[in-house]
Design a protein around this motif. Structure first.
Motif, mmCIF file in Angstrom:
data_model
loop_
_atom_site.group_PDB
_atom_site.id
_atom_site.type_symbol
_atom_site.label_atom_id
_atom_site.label_comp_id
_atom_site.label_asym_id
_atom_site.label_seq_id
_atom_site.Cartn_x
_atom_site.Cartn_y
_atom_site.Cartn_z
ATOM 1 N N GLU A 108 0.578 4.161 -3.137
ATOM 2 C CA GLU A 108 0.739 6.270 -2.648
ATOM 3 C C GLU A 108 1.294 6.331 -3.411
ATOM 4 O OE1 GLU A 108 -0.460 5.479 1.383
ATOM 5 O OE2 GLU A 108 -1.975 5.368 0.867
ATOM 6 N N LEU A 166 0.553 -1.441 -0.151
ATOM 7 C CA LEU A 166 -0.156 -0.175 0.062
ATOM 8 C C LEU A 166 0.877 1.298 -0.272
ATOM 9 C CD1 LEU A 166 -2.580 0.889 -0.331
ATOM 10 C CD2 LEU A 166 -2.701 1.262 2.474
ATOM 11 N N ASP A 167 1.928 1.897 1.119
ATOM 12 C CA ASP A 167 2.855 2.622 0.732
ATOM 13 C C ASP A 167 3.455 2.281 -0.096
ATOM 14 O OD1 ASP A 167 2.460 3.253 3.383
ATOM 15 O OD2 ASP A 167 4.184 1.741 4.031
ATOM 16 N N LEU A 189 1.163 6.768 -6.739
ATOM 17 C CA LEU A 189 0.382 7.292 -7.706
ATOM 18 C C LEU A 189 0.704 8.717 -7.148
ATOM 19 C CD1 LEU A 189 -2.439 5.423 -6.219
ATOM 20 C CD2 LEU A 189 -1.867 5.479 -8.631
ATOM 21 N N ASN A 190 1.325 9.425 -5.656
ATOM 22 C CA ASN A 190 1.758 10.471 -5.915
ATOM 23 C C ASN A 190 2.717 11.192 -6.753
ATOM 24 O OD1 ASN A 190 -0.045 11.042 -3.287
ATOM 25 N ND2 ASN A 190 0.907 9.846 -2.391
#
Length: 83
Positions: free
Chosen positions: A77, A73-74, A80-81
């Motif tokens: 993210e 998940l990290d 995506l960022n």
């Protein structure tokens, strides 16, 4: 290329219904898939270990129901960022 010799029980070929050459090929693929699933090797390196192209290896992952993309998940993210 380095060759590796291993001892296996003689009856393993009949149990798996594979001739020795096919058994060796399957072992390479199985090891590569497992090490990739454990995130010990990259997809590119796993394909090399398996003796396959990257596309063939991704298809093998699909057949074995192993995710081809391995992000937690990290990491997702962060991806995506950054995009």
């Amino acid at each position: 290329m380095t060759q590796l010799a291993i001892d296996v029980p003689e009856n393993i070929f009949s149990t798996l219904r594979l001739p020795p050459a096919e058994f060796a090929r399957e072992m390479r693929i199985a090891a590569a898939v497992q090490w990739y699933a454990e995130q010990r090797v990259s997809q590119e390196k796993a394909a090399e270990i398996a003796g396959q192209s990257r596309i063939e290896f991704i298809d093998e992952l699909r057949r074995r129901r192993i995710p081809a993309i391995q992000l937690d998940l990290d990491e997702l993210e962060a991806e995506l960022n950054d995009g």
